[in-house]
Design an enzyme around this catalytic site. Structure first.
Site, PDB file in Angstrom:
ATOM      1  CB  THR A   8      -1.028   0.129   1.131  1.00 51.74           C
ATOM      2  OG1 THR A   8      -0.246  -0.338   2.486  1.00 51.74           O
ATOM      3  CG2 THR A   8      -2.062  -0.907   1.126  1.00 51.74           C
ATOM      4  CG  PHE A 137      -5.788   5.295   5.877  1.00 53.97           C
ATOM      5  CD1 PHE A 137      -4.971   4.423   5.773  1.00 53.97           C
ATOM      6  CD2 PHE A 137      -5.461   6.621   5.782  1.00 53.97           C
ATOM      7  CE1 PHE A 137      -3.476   4.743   5.178  1.00 53.97           C
ATOM      8  CE2 PHE A 137      -4.105   6.871   5.628  1.00 53.97           C
ATOM      9  CZ  PHE A 137      -3.229   6.069   5.396  1.00 53.97           C
ATOM     10  CB  CYS A 144      -5.916   1.377   7.871  1.00 58.07           C
ATOM     11  SG  CYS A 144      -4.112   1.039   7.534  1.00 58.07           S
TER      12      CYS A 144
END
Ligand code: HEM
Length: 207
Positions: A8, A137, A144
């Site tokens: 990511t 996120f 996340c």
């Protein structure tokens, strides 16, 4: 964890350098900020909050290229979503972060790279302070867990790169997008790199 934390952030840096290489004005601004704040030394934790424009370049890159571009949820119970969409237990729901982040109904100049759209002196944009327009996120209980760390490492990596290197996109490339857990470049991303001569004399004297 390898995909969650490594691929990511790598993809964020790839697309941020791509967007900056196509926008010399933003690239110049980011480089000027890095030179001014760091004065030729490595970034410290204290420097991060002063690399405001650089951080916004990363935030904006994550709007245009969110990783993953689609989130998945499986309904546990019957529900009715806004727009009167009924969902049944066991049904999978796909949330296109990519489409939300590029929707002209939600964003002005939705497809353009405009780091300043996120005010430099406001808090880091997130799902809560953008009314869920900006969810790189995700949000909620499965958000996340590494978001702060990811932004920190992306800012540090990009700052050090901009401090030492200039880069130019090699012309006439076809840079496709292939989507999976992240958005990859289909054929790679080729840049011409050159060393910058801006490291301050004090840093050179005290390596
Ligand atoms: C820029 C870099 C990153 C991006 C864009 C990103 C994005 C995301 C997103 C969108 C989710 C939620 C997925 C969902 O809602 O279904 C997620 C979950 C997660 N991320 Fe990240 N992430 C990044 C970096 C990291 C880092 C550095 C770590 C760890 C050090 C990490 C660890 C995790 C974990 C463990 C989850 C699962 C959380 C859960 O299901 O409870 N991520 N990430």
């Amino acid at each position: 964890m390898l995909v969650a934390g490594h691929e990511t952030t790598g993809s964020v840096l790839t697309w941020t350098t791509y967007l900056l290489s196509k926008d010399p004005s933003s690239l110049g601004k980011a480089q000027e900020e890095v030179d001014r704040v760091l004065q030729g030394r490595l970034p410290t934790y204290e420097d991060i909050k002063n690399l405001k424009f650089l951080a916004r370049c990363i935030n904006e890159s994550m709007r245009l290229y969110p990783h993953p571009p689609v989130l998945l949820r499986r309904a546990q119970v019957d529900d009715v979503l806004p727009g009167n969409y009924k969902v049944y237990p066991g049904q999978d729901i796909m949330i296109s972060v990519y489409n939300i982040h590029r929707s002209a109904e939600v964003w002005e100049r939705a497809d353009e790279f405009v780091p300043e759209r996120f005010d430099l002196d406001s808090p880091v944009p997130n799902e809560a302070n953008t009314d869920y327009r900006y969810i790189p996120f995700s949000g909620g209980p499965r958000k996340c867990v590494g978001d702060q760390f990811a932004l920190l490492e992306a800012i540090v990596a990009l700052a050090v790169l901009l401090q030492h290197m200039s880069f130019e996109l090699i012309p006439d490339q076809t840079i496709g997008m292939t989507t999976g857990a992240t958005i990859h470049t289909t054929n790679g991303l080729y840049m011409k790199l050159s060393q910058r001569q801006t490291v301050s004399t004090s840093a050179a004297a005290n390596p």
